[in-house]
Design a protein around this motif. Structure first.
Motif, PDB file in Angstrom:
ATOM      1  N   VAL A   1     105.200  66.816 106.694  1.00  0.00           N
ATOM      2  CA  VAL A   1     104.252  66.980 107.651  1.00  0.00           C
ATOM      3  C   VAL A   1     102.930  66.956 107.265  1.00  0.00           C
ATOM      4  CG1 VAL A   1     103.290  68.851 108.936  1.00  0.00           C
ATOM      5  CG2 VAL A   1     106.029  68.791 107.897  1.00  0.00           C
ATOM      6  N   LEU A   2     102.112  66.764 105.944  1.00  0.00           N
ATOM      7  CA  LEU A   2     100.835  66.612 105.993  1.00  0.00           C
ATOM      8  C   LEU A   2     100.802  64.668 105.490  1.00  0.00           C
ATOM      9  CD1 LEU A   2      98.106  67.197 104.663  1.00  0.00           C
ATOM     10  CD2 LEU A   2      99.242  66.944 102.550  1.00  0.00           C
ATOM     11  N   ALA A   3     101.852  64.610 106.010  1.00  0.00           N
ATOM     12  CA  ALA A   3     101.803  62.665 105.914  1.00  0.00           C
ATOM     13  C   ALA A   3     101.118  62.198 107.671  1.00  0.00           C
ATOM     14  CB  ALA A   3     103.256  62.018 105.713  1.00  0.00           C
ATOM     15  N   MET A   4     101.640  63.071 108.816  1.00  0.00           N
ATOM     16  CA  MET A   4     101.524  62.692 109.789  1.00  0.00           C
ATOM     17  C   MET A   4      99.590  62.096 109.598  1.00  0.00           C
ATOM     18  SD  MET A   4     102.910  65.839 111.595  1.00  0.00           S
ATOM     19  CE  MET A   4     102.753  64.838 113.567  1.00  0.00           C
ATOM     20  N   ASN A   5      98.727  62.976 109.101  1.00  0.00           N
ATOM     21  CA  ASN A   5      97.369  62.705 109.596  1.00  0.00           C
ATOM     22  C   ASN A   5      96.965  62.193 107.739  1.00  0.00           C
ATOM     23  OD1 ASN A   5      96.845  63.333 112.332  1.00  0.00           O
ATOM     24  ND2 ASN A   5      97.390  65.229 111.452  1.00  0.00           N
ATOM     25  N   ASP A   6      97.603  62.869 107.079  1.00  0.00           N
ATOM     26  CA  ASP A   6      96.853  62.258 105.756  1.00  0.00           C
ATOM     27  C   ASP A   6      98.047  62.171 104.274  1.00  0.00           C
ATOM     28  OD1 ASP A   6      93.806  63.443 105.709  1.00  0.00           O
ATOM     29  OD2 ASP A   6      94.801  65.243 106.190  1.00  0.00           O
ATOM     30  N   PRO A   7      97.206  60.932 102.884  1.00  0.00           N
ATOM     31  CA  PRO A   7      98.259  61.067 102.241  1.00  0.00           C
ATOM     32  C   PRO A   7      99.262  62.130 102.288  1.00  0.00           C
ATOM     33  CG  PRO A   7      96.668  60.127 100.997  1.00  0.00           C
ATOM     34  CD  PRO A   7      96.148  61.189 102.731  1.00  0.00           C
ATOM     35  N   ALA A   8     100.815  61.485 101.943  1.00  0.00           N
ATOM     36  CA  ALA A   8     101.719  62.697 101.779  1.00  0.00           C
ATOM     37  C   ALA A   8     101.568  63.396 100.213  1.00  0.00           C
ATOM     38  CB  ALA A   8     102.850  62.186 101.906  1.00  0.00           C
ATOM     39  N   VAL A   9     102.295  65.361  99.514  1.00  0.00           N
ATOM     40  CA  VAL A   9     102.157  65.409  98.266  1.00  0.00           C
ATOM     41  C   VAL A   9     102.921  64.455  98.104  1.00  0.00           C
ATOM     42  CG1 VAL A   9     103.339  67.390  97.886  1.00  0.00           C
ATOM     43  CG2 VAL A   9     102.495  67.712 100.228  1.00  0.00           C
ATOM     44  N   THR A  10     102.033  64.514  96.616  1.00  0.00           N
ATOM     45  CA  THR A  10     103.597  63.773  95.738  1.00  0.00           C
ATOM     46  C   THR A  10     104.608  64.359  94.963  1.00  0.00           C
ATOM     47  OG1 THR A  10     102.004  65.273  94.017  1.00  0.00           O
ATOM     48  CG2 THR A  10     101.235  62.667  94.799  1.00  0.00           C
ATOM     49  N   ILE A  11     105.323  64.437  96.038  1.00  0.00           N
ATOM     50  CA  ILE A  11     106.683  65.212  95.882  1.00  0.00           C
ATOM     51  C   ILE A  11     107.309  64.911  94.909  1.00  0.00           C
ATOM     52  CG2 ILE A  11     108.764  66.094  96.295  1.00  0.00           C
ATOM     53  CD1 ILE A  11     107.095  65.940  99.861  1.00  0.00           C
ATOM     54  N   LYS A  12     107.954  62.685  94.535  1.00  0.00           N
ATOM     55  CA  LYS A  12     108.554  62.606  93.377  1.00  0.00           C
ATOM     56  C   LYS A  12     108.035  62.855  92.535  1.00  0.00           C
ATOM     57  CE  LYS A  12     109.756  57.807  92.531  1.00  0.00           C
ATOM     58  NZ  LYS A  12     109.171  56.157  93.246  1.00  0.00           N
ATOM     59  N   GLU A  13     106.343  62.942  92.217  1.00  0.00           N
ATOM     60  CA  GLU A  13     106.065  62.449  90.416  1.00  0.00           C
ATOM     61  C   GLU A  13     106.111  64.447  90.610  1.00  0.00           C
ATOM     62  OE1 GLU A  13     102.397  61.238  90.537  1.00  0.00           O
ATOM     63  OE2 GLU A  13     103.524  58.867  90.494  1.00  0.00           O
ATOM     64  N   ASN A  14     105.701  64.864  91.145  1.00  0.00           N
ATOM     65  CA  ASN A  14     106.006  66.946  90.558  1.00  0.00           C
ATOM     66  C   ASN A  14     107.652  66.815  90.757  1.00  0.00           C
ATOM     67  OD1 ASN A  14     103.526  66.996  91.633  1.00  0.00           O
ATOM     68  ND2 ASN A  14     103.992  68.311  93.851  1.00  0.00           N
ATOM     69  N   GLU A  15     108.176  65.956  91.486  1.00  0.00           N
ATOM     70  CA  GLU A  15     109.761  66.063  91.071  1.00  0.00           C
ATOM     71  C   GLU A  15     110.505  65.312  89.208  1.00  0.00           C
ATOM     72  OE1 GLU A  15     114.278  65.486  92.547  1.00  0.00           O
ATOM     73  OE2 GLU A  15     112.641  64.316  92.693  1.00  0.00           O
ATOM     74  N   ALA A  16     109.550  64.809  88.795  1.00  0.00           N
ATOM     75  CA  ALA A  16     109.438  64.211  87.556  1.00  0.00           C
ATOM     76  C   ALA A  16     109.036  64.984  86.392  1.00  0.00           C
ATOM     77  CB  ALA A  16     109.280  62.007  87.764  1.00  0.00           C
ATOM     78  N   ALA A  17     107.618  65.640  87.324  1.00  0.00           N
ATOM     79  CA  ALA A  17     106.686  66.469  85.902  1.00  0.00           C
ATOM     80  C   ALA A  17     107.670  67.549  85.802  1.00  0.00           C
ATOM     81  CB  ALA A  17     105.937  66.888  86.649  1.00  0.00           C
ATOM     82  N   ILE A  18     108.408  68.577  86.748  1.00  0.00           N
ATOM     83  CA  ILE A  18     109.338  69.270  86.442  1.00  0.00           C
ATOM     84  C   ILE A  18     110.066  68.964  85.473  1.00  0.00           C
ATOM     85  CG2 ILE A  18     110.968  71.031  87.521  1.00  0.00           C
ATOM     86  CD1 ILE A  18     109.230  71.270  90.102  1.00  0.00           C
ATOM     87  N   ILE A  19     110.915  68.228  85.997  1.00  0.00           N
ATOM     88  CA  ILE A  19     112.567  67.613  84.418  1.00  0.00           C
ATOM     89  C   ILE A  19     112.069  67.515  83.347  1.00  0.00           C
ATOM     90  CG2 ILE A  19     112.731  65.665  85.321  1.00  0.00           C
ATOM     91  CD1 ILE A  19     115.323  67.684  84.157  1.00  0.00           C
ATOM     92  N   ASP A  20     110.434  66.489  82.913  1.00  0.00           N
ATOM     93  CA  ASP A  20     110.040  66.095  81.904  1.00  0.00           C
ATOM     94  C   ASP A  20     109.601  67.604  81.286  1.00  0.00           C
ATOM     95  OD1 ASP A  20     111.377  63.529  83.302  1.00  0.00           O
ATOM     96  OD2 ASP A  20     108.765  62.805  83.077  1.00  0.00           O
ATOM     97  N   TRP A  21     109.134  68.516  81.906  1.00  0.00           N
ATOM     98  CA  TRP A  21     108.547  69.661  81.242  1.00  0.00           C
ATOM     99  C   TRP A  21     109.558  70.635  80.813  1.00  0.00           C
ATOM    100  CZ3 TRP A  21     109.813  74.692  81.649  1.00  0.00           C
ATOM    101  CH2 TRP A  21     108.759  75.621  81.066  1.00  0.00           C
ATOM    102  N   GLY A  22     110.906  70.602  81.691  1.00  0.00           N
ATOM    103  CA  GLY A  22     111.853  71.267  81.552  1.00  0.00           C
ATOM    104  C   GLY A  22     112.672  70.657  80.391  1.00  0.00           C
ATOM    105  N   TYR A  23     112.869  69.525  79.549  1.00  0.00           N
ATOM    106  CA  TYR A  23     113.213  68.781  78.139  1.00  0.00           C
ATOM    107  C   TYR A  23     112.262  69.138  77.244  1.00  0.00           C
ATOM    108  CZ  TYR A  23     116.827  65.944  80.101  1.00  0.00           C
ATOM    109  OH  TYR A  23     118.279  65.032  80.702  1.00  0.00           O
ATOM    110  N   GLU A  24     111.200  69.241  77.809  1.00  0.00           N
ATOM    111  CA  GLU A  24     109.917  69.483  75.981  1.00  0.00           C
ATOM    112  C   GLU A  24     110.080  70.596  76.227  1.00  0.00           C
ATOM    113  OE1 GLU A  24     106.148  68.075  77.929  1.00  0.00           O
ATOM    114  OE2 GLU A  24     106.943  66.069  77.660  1.00  0.00           O
ATOM    115  N   ALA A  25     110.715  71.894  77.397  1.00  0.00           N
ATOM    116  CA  ALA A  25     110.405  73.022  76.955  1.00  0.00           C
ATOM    117  C   ALA A  25     112.256  73.573  76.550  1.00  0.00           C
ATOM    118  CB  ALA A  25     110.185  73.901  78.101  1.00  0.00           C
ATOM    119  N   GLY A  26     113.335  72.344  76.161  1.00  0.00           N
ATOM    120  CA  GLY A  26     114.107  73.054  75.275  1.00  0.00           C
ATOM    121  C   GLY A  26     115.442  73.403  76.602  1.00  0.00           C
ATOM    122  N   LEU A  27     115.011  73.320  77.612  1.00  0.00           N
ATOM    123  CA  LEU A  27     115.909  74.236  78.327  1.00  0.00           C
ATOM    124  C   LEU A  27     116.715  73.376  79.085  1.00  0.00           C
ATOM    125  CD1 LEU A  27     112.834  75.125  81.217  1.00  0.00           C
ATOM    126  CD2 LEU A  27     114.662  76.604  79.339  1.00  0.00           C
TER     127      LEU A  27
END
Length: 487
Positions: free
Chosen positions: A108-134
């Motif tokens: 919805v933010l992309a209607m008027n502004d650059p979108a939320v970095t959803i894709k990179e947030n996703e990559a950051a979460i799973i990469d954190w999960g591996y590093e945290a031993g989850l």
């Protein structure tokens, strides 16, 4: 949502990258992720939009709980974000790197502004999960005693295997290549998706009980009918691997190859440096022309530059896309606007100009007296559209041109699964040559044989393949037990 005013306080910031001209010395991932604090700020940009279109039919196919984990990383609750992400997506380490992010186009933010970095947030979460031993093996406590064979180890097959294995089935994946992963292993170049990530995930699946049988080409080494007799259910998740050809004069010249053959040969060399690339599939010192302007074409450009091609050129029959949305692609649909991907940027840095020529139709391949490719003749086209009809290309007389070439790579997409795979059972096919299967149950025309992924719906995205794999797993479970609790 993230911070109520976050979208007004923070600008979109994406991961950095090694400069285009400096990253051509190897096939390594060149993105430089944000640190956790920066990523949390990006999570804060997720606004209280009321209706999160990122989760709609226009957005994420696997129904990721995007606003929820955006909010969790904004608050620094990374472990909770990890568990929310893993509820819906088996392989976020892949989609967080290679998905074109329809979720961001529908933001919805992309209607008027650059979108939320959803894709990179996703990559950051799973990469954190591996590093945290989850990300540790989850071995099922109970087994059903029933067995399932899966043909193909791409994202659809892997997702189905993961789901069914966790439900207690003994799952065996048959893969014709020497390593599992399908296009994740051999179709996507290593600088876009590090093969160590793929192997790491495959090792985890194996530790959880999934059996991989590589080097087995179903339909040739073993029959589909044989699998049907041996297993309680069979899933075809072989992908749409038959490449679309270009039937023009000179197609048989030495130097014209399919893009996927080229990319696979390159990745095999990356995985095994002692393995030589066949000379006909090497770009070193050659003038390379890529025909087809999609992701595969872009991957060919980046690969050819790393192989020290003399030059690269990309021909596309379609017109150059617009810079912004038009009435034909309103929000929240996917915006097919002009973009420069990593291969285009690298070619620009090395050659000083964009490698793409739009609105070009290939007329013929030009060869020398001994059958070697020497050029590609094209003609410019203009696109015309009559009311109620599809657009069509019309040649512009007098614009013929020959482009020097020693290697042509055909990146024109795919036309369906291999013909030989189900020759002994004669599965029904649809009008696009895919295996016909019910939209809801994934059942083919033969009882006990299911179809999912590109083999069923045609060439598509990794995220759609994961959705299909999860869906077919649920239906196989229902078929074998009469009910299913799989999501």
């Amino acid at each position: 949502m993230g911070k109520p005013t976050g979208f007004m306080e923070y600008s979109r910031k994406v991961a950095g990258a090694v400069p285009p001209g400096q990253r051509l010395n190897g096939f390594y991932e060149f993105r430089t992720p944000l640190d956790l604090r920066e990523q949390e700020e990006q999570g804060a940009r997720c606004m209280d939009c009321g209706v999160p279109f990122c989760q709609s039919d226009y957005g994420c196919p696997v129904d990721n709980l995007i606003p929820e984990w955006n909010d969790l990383i904004y608050h620094g609750r990374w472990e909770e974000a990890f568990h929310r992400l893993m509820k819906t997506n088996n392989f976020p380490e892949y989609t967080g790197r290679v998905c074109p992010a329809p979720c961001e186009h529908a933001c919805v933010l992309a209607m008027n502004d650059p979108a939320v970095t959803i894709k990179e947030n996703e990559a950051a979460i799973i990469d954190w999960g591996y590093e945290a031993g989850l990300m540790t093996p989850r071995v099922p406590a109970l087994r059903t005693g029933k067995t399932v064979a899966i043909v193909g180890s791409g994202p659809a097959g892997l997702a189905a295997a993961d789901q069914l294995n966790q439900a207690g089935y003994q799952v065996t994946i048959y893969e014709r290549a020497d390593r599992p992963g399908g296009l994740l292993m051999y179709g996507i170049p290593a600088m876009k998706l590090d093969k160590k990530l793929v192997q790491r995930r495959n090792d985890l699946l194996e530790a959880e009980g999934v059996i991989f049988r590589t080097g087995v080409d179903v339909g040739r080494d073993i029959s589909l009918a044989g699998l049907q007799r041996e297993y309680d259910a069979v899933i075809i998740a072989s992908g749409a691997t038959r490449p679309r050809d270009l039937s023009v004069a000179g197609r048989d010249l030495q130097g014209v190859s399919f893009a996927m053959d080229y990319l696979s040969a390159s990745t095999r060399r990356v995985l095994d440096p002692s393995r030589e690339i066949p000379s006909e599939l090497s770009a070193r010192g050659k003038r390379v022309v890529v025909i087809g302007g999609g992701d595969t074409g872009n991957d060919c450009l980046g690969t050819a530059l790393r192989q020290e091609a003399a030059s690269v050129l990309n021909l596309e029959i379609l017109a150059r896309p617009p810079l912004e949305r038009t009435r034909e692609m309103p929000w929240p649909t996917f915006a097919r606007t002009f973009k420069s991907d990593y291969g285009h940027q690298e070619a620009q840095a090395v050659l000083g100009e964009d490698p793409r020529l739009f609105s070009r139709r290939t007329l013929r391949f030009v060869g020398d007296r001994i059958g070697r490719l020497r050029g590609v003749e094209t003609i410019q086209v203009r696109w015309e559209k009559e009311p109620g009809e599809a657009p069509r290309p019309v040649d512009v007389v007098g614009t013929e041109e020959v482009h020097p070439a020693d290697l042509v790579l055909l990146a024109l997409g795919f036309t369906g699964p291999e013909e030989y795979l189900a020759a002994d059972i004669s599965l029904e096919r649809d009008g696009r040559s895919n295996f016909r299967a019910d939209e809801k149950t994934y059942l083919s025309s033969v009882p006990g044989i299911f179809v999912a992924g590109d083999a069923r719906r045609g060439q598509s995205l990794v995220v759609w393949a994961i959705k299909e794999g999860r869906g077919v797993a649920r239906e196989v479970d229902r078929y074998l037990r009469g009910f299913s609790e799989l999501p």
